[in-house]
Design an enzyme around this catalytic site. Structure first.
Site, PDB file in Angstrom:
ATOM      1  N   MET A 269     102.466  74.039  39.778  1.00  0.00           N
ATOM      2  CA  MET A 269     102.669  74.302  38.352  1.00  0.00           C
ATOM      3  C   MET A 269     102.145  73.140  37.516  1.00  0.00           C
ATOM      4  SD  MET A 269     103.719  76.296  36.023  1.00  0.00           S
ATOM      5  CE  MET A 269     103.519  75.820  34.311  1.00  0.00           C
ATOM      6  N   GLU A 304      95.329  72.751  38.936  1.00  0.00           N
ATOM      7  CA  GLU A 304      96.418  72.318  38.032  1.00  0.00           C
ATOM      8  C   GLU A 304      95.911  71.235  37.080  1.00  0.00           C
ATOM      9  OE1 GLU A 304      98.643  74.405  38.175  1.00  0.00           O
ATOM     10  OE2 GLU A 304      98.316  75.164  40.199  1.00  0.00           O
TER      11      GLU A 304
HETATM   12  N1  B3K Z   1     100.677  78.576  36.204  1.00  0.00           N
HETATM   13  C1  B3K Z   1     101.315  78.539  37.496  1.00  0.00           C
HETATM   14  C2  B3K Z   1     101.868  79.844  37.923  1.00  0.00           C
HETATM   15  C3  B3K Z   1     103.221  80.104  37.420  1.00  0.00           C
HETATM   16  C4  B3K Z   1     103.781  81.358  38.028  1.00  0.00           C
HETATM   17  C5  B3K Z   1     105.070  81.708  37.402  1.00  0.00           C
HETATM   18  N2  B3K Z   1     105.674  82.861  37.998  1.00  0.00           N
HETATM   19  C6  B3K Z   1     100.390  78.044  38.554  1.00  0.00           C
HETATM   20  C7  B3K Z   1      98.954  78.161  38.270  1.00  0.00           C
HETATM   21  O1  B3K Z   1      98.390  79.214  38.158  1.00  0.00           O
HETATM   22  O2  B3K Z   1      98.345  77.150  38.099  1.00  0.00           O
HETATM   23 ZN    ZN Z   2      96.756  78.419  37.115  1.00  0.00          ZN
END
Ligand code: B3K
Ligand code: ZN
Length: 871
Positions: A269, A304
């Site tokens: 995340m 990320e």
């Molecule tokens: N943005 C997060 C994913 C979150 C999922 C929530 N259920 C990871 C990513 O795609 O980078």
């Molecule tokens: Zn992402």
């Protein structure tokens, strides 16, 4: 049926927020039994909202509200209403400070959303809607606020206290406690909030940005894993440099932190300045980590990091726009990985995933456009369509505009929308503005679901030298979308003469349902190489002869299409054997294929990574996706037959390649060339084992015992376990267990290898593994290894004719739904495909869906998937 039916949310109902939150100050008192959260929000009316409305904050019904005040005045129960995840305060001034104290029970949070505990450490997951499990807030991505966070906790148990931004103050408190205050200067939506408190060790490095700013890089993990962080650190620095060079994007805080946690619903995340990672996506060590996992760590760390711009600085207006950040960021990380490793191999891997899993999603009951129109539970929309197809849509823009204009477009997008919450339309508009092109038809990629189909035929006139390609496009109906309009797409192609000489190469643009493209001065009937590099996420039909495919496999200048020609041929031959098996006729292995493979195996000038890709048969899952009606057993039998035939016919070649690659691999290194050698070596070992001959079992055992790296050890283990050599398989499993029982991630592989063993008795084996101490049903990685391994990788046994696999999965879903709805809904995917199977299995799968539907109190997550599947 659930007591109260969850309701859907629609894109067309979007309204700008009525209230803004300029500043958010949070104070967390973290204790063993509970956490107390004091939130101070500076709220004011949003001048851009249509009309004045009551203040509405979102907050989960589970959190205990202890105190609520406005500008210091405590509100009593009649001043507000709380129901259905909302807190409504009708009478508030235009601008005020709201203070709210909530009490949470992180220790009991098994959903792993909001604030929870993972192995004794506190951590958070707020995307998409986890922040409302912490405090009351306009928990939607278009409300951006500047956060200050103070964490207070026991100093011995939680010496490390982290949140977003930079640490600005710290000190000791009474009772052996201490505190740290963090300030994040960048306004952000609540989904990017994060905190971590625990006894963590770290590796530290630093990075100097292009403009000379010093950034501290810190990666935290449990002390025992400290030796597994180097690869993530190198990957992070490479990603930071790459984003400066390729996109002109620099990092914008003094510290960049990554924390590894074992209990995590997905991969990682991108919380601002404080990424939280599943250990599986950050820890890497040659002895415990496979090449595939090394590459995944590199890709996820980069992904990320790239979100810092594509996601954090420019974020989504609402969750329907999820692909704005995810599709774009997947495209960015794929290009990064392509630059760091082999571009063609990366493309082959990505397209294989898309064709196997995204195409299946597109053809199933949960099919949705890249920008969905509605959802019941947004967690169900973190899909291959939003991520992978979304990335393909961005890639098509890149192809249509060319790299320079695309870069101009992304520059404009970042500049224009920095600090804003925007839409996929804004992204496309930036591309339009820099290129002067009209992309209105292209936007259909965002609004129409389903995999388009291209039908290509051709004509050649030897007298005039004129060659014509006739291309027609169509797209099958999907839920709620009966008729589709034609897409705008790039069709990269080339023409080859019979001897393999390239006559021309071009990118054709398709916009109509039917189009003809003319090529003049073509000396002889050419062979078209179509959809080079997989220039659009479509299925393409052209009546290639086997001879033409063999020629392309040998000569195509486009590496991807060389591989694809081989795949088309293998798919065709496998489909023929599947049909033969169904008719009770003998199966055959085409000599031309054997000869072509022999040529590839003997050619020492070819890139081993590429050869490994060329000689891999399409998976059962991919063959299933391509079938009109899936017959699991026939597909399995045909593939096994072909694999064994190719193994035996080329036995001496496989051995020579095995030895050649083995001799060429030096000490372990996760670079692309070494990975390529290991991948070809282990593919050769797979075929050697598939001959069923004892000497190769010994070779595998030797590799298992002597290799210095997990890639080779695990490959040998899984090949033997999945072979007919049952006793040796059991012996190696035991040895592997004894060697690695203290490495949780390695034990996940141990579970997955056993779960995907298709020999009879599989269900009994997974049932007994689910009672093994290595399994922990609260840990999503273990669930994915065991349940995902059985239902997703062991197709023959999951689809056992008596329906026992389906019942087992449904039992698990119902049990998990009370604990972790998000993971439960995801594990349910194989059952949603019931309509694709033959009548007996179709009915059995449907029965289990119905049984779930009839269960009281399903979560919104599982309810949405089950109810849509039953339509
Ligand atoms: N943005 C997060 C994913 C979150 C999922 C929530 N259920 C990871 C990513 O795609 O980078
Ligand atoms: Zn992402």
């Amino acid at each position: 049926m659930s007591a109260q039916q969850p309701h859907a949310i629609y894109l067309e109902d979007y309204q700008p927020p009525a209230w803004r939150v300029e500043r958010t100050a949070l104070r967390f008192e973290l204790e063993e039994e509970q956490a107390l959260v004091r939130a101070q929000l500076s709220i004011s009316i949003n001048p851009e909202a249509g009309s004045r409305q009551a203040l509405e904050l979102l907050g989960d019904d589970e959190i205990e509200l202890q105190r609520l005040s406005i500008d210091g005045e405590v509100l009593c129960a009649s001043d507000y209403a709380r129901a259905d995840g909302r807190l409504v305060i009708p009478n508030v001034p235009d601008s005020f400070t709201l203070e709210c104290v909530t009490r949470l029970l992180p220790q009991q949070n098994t959903a792993l959303e909001g604030l929870y505990k993972s192995d004794g450490m506190f951590c958070t997951q707020c995307e998409a809607e986890g922040f409302r499990r912490i405090t009351f807030f306009p928990d939607r991505p278009d409300v951006m606020s500047v956060f200050t966070t103070t964490l207070v906790a026991d100093k011995t148990r939680y010496p490390v206290l982290l949140s977003n931004g930079n640490p600005v103050a710290s000190g000791d408190a009474d009772g052996g406690r201490h505190w740290v205050t963090w300030e994040d200067p960048w306004p952000k939506p609540s989904y990017l909030f994060a905190l971590v408190a625990g006894d963590l060790a770290l590796v530290e490095d630093h990075y100097t940005t292009a403009s000379g700013r010093e950034v501290a890089l810190r990666i935290y993990a449990e002390r025992k894993d400290l030796d597994k962080l180097d690869h993530a650190m190198v990957s992070l620095k490479n990603a930071m440099r790459w984003d400066e060079q390729v996109y002109g994007r620099e990092y914008d805080l003094d510290i960049y932190m990554i924390v590894a946690v074992d209990f995590f619903n997905m991969g990682a995340m991108e919380n601002k300045g404080l990424n939280i990672f599943n250990t599986s996506c950050v820890l890497a060590h040659p002895q415990t980590t496979t090449d595939a996992a090394f590459q995944r760590v590199e890709a996820v760390v980069a992904h990320e990091y790239f979100h810092n711009w594509s996601g954090n600085r420019v974020t989504c207006r609402d969750w329907f726009q999820l692909s704005l950040k995810e599709g774009f960021t997947v495209f960015r990380d794929a290009e990064f990985s392509a630059d760091m490793n082999s571009r063609t191999v990366k493309r082959i891997e990505d397209v294989t995933l898309l064709r196997t899993a995204q195409f299946a999603e597109d053809a199933g009951p949960m099919a949705h456009p890249v920008r969905p129109e509605s959802y019941i539970e947004i967690s169900n929309f973190y899909t291959l369509t939003v991520y992978e197809k979304g990335a393909e849509v961005v890639r098509m823009l890149h192809t249509l505009l060319g790299p320079e204009l695309f870069r101009k477009g992304s520059d404009l997008y970042f500049e224009r929308h920095d600090g804003q919450a925007v839409t996929t339309d804004d992204f496309v508009r930036a591309m339009e503005d820099v290129s002067g092109r009209d992309l209105s038809q292209f936007r259909r990629w965002y609004s129409q679901a389903g995999t388009p189909r291209l039908n290509v035929s051709d004509q050649y006139d030897a007298e005039t030298g004129c060659y014509e390609l006739h291309v027609s496009q169509s797209c099958p109906p999907s839920p709620g979308q009966e008729h589709k309009l034609p897409y705008h797409l790039p069709l990269a192609m080339g023409l080859l003469a019979d001897d393999g000489t390239e006559l021309c190469s071009r990118v054709l643009e398709l916009t109509e349902e039917e189009q003809v493209f003319r090529f003049e001065g073509i000396p002889s009937r050419p062979v078209p190489s179509l959809l080079r590099g997989f220039s659009a996420p479509v299925k393409l039909d052209y009546a290639y002869t086997d001879q033409q495919l063999l020629m392309l496999l040998r000569h195509d200048t486009d590496g991807f299409n060389r591989w694809d020609a081989g795949q088309r041929l293998s798919v065709r031959l496998l489909q023929q054997q599947t049909e033969a098996w169904c008719r009770g006729e003998p199966m055959q292995c085409e000599q031309a294929l054997v000869d072509a493979w022999r040529g590839l195996l003997r050619d020492e000038n070819l890139d081993p990574a590429m050869v490994a890709q060329l000689l891999r048969l399409p998976s059962e899952a991919q063959l299933s996706e391509l079938a009109d009606e899936i017959d699991v057993i026939a597909i399995h039998e045909a593939r096994e037959f072909m694999r064994t035939a190719l193994a035996r016919a080329l036995e001496s070649e496989w051995l020579a390649v095995y030895q050649r690659c083995d001799a060429a691999s030096g000490t372990y290194s996760p670079d692309a060339a070494s990975i390529g050698l290991r991948s070809l070596k282990n593919l050769a070992l797979e075929y050697l084992i598939a001959t069923g001959r004892e000497p190769w079992l010994e070779l595998a055992r030797q590799q298992f015992e002597q290799s210095d790296n997990m890639t080779d050890q695990q490959a040998a283990l899984s090949l033997v376990v999945h072979s007919g050599f049952r006793e040796v398989g059991a012996e190696l499993l035991e040895a592997f267990y004894l060697q690695w029982q203290h490495e949780s991630l390695v034990m996940n592989q141990w579970l997955a290898i056993q779960a995907s063993d298709s020999a009879p008795g599989a269900l009994e084996r997974v049932v007994s593994l689910s009672r093994h101490p290595m399994f922990d049903m609260r840990n999503p990685n273990k669930l994915r290894a065991l349940i995902g391994g059985f239902c997703g990788q062991n197709l023959v046994q999951f689809h056992a004719e008596d329906g026992s696999g389906y019942t087992w999965l449904a039992d698990w879903i119902l049990k998990l739904d009370r604990q972790n709805p998000q993971v439960a809904a995801r594990l349910l995917t194989p059952l949603t495909r019931w309509k694709r199977y033959e009548p007996v299995r179709r009915a059995l799968m449907r029965d289990q869906l119905q049984r779930m539907m009839d269960t009281a109190e399903l979560s919104a997550d599982v309810y949405e998937v089950v109810s849509k599947s039953l339509v």
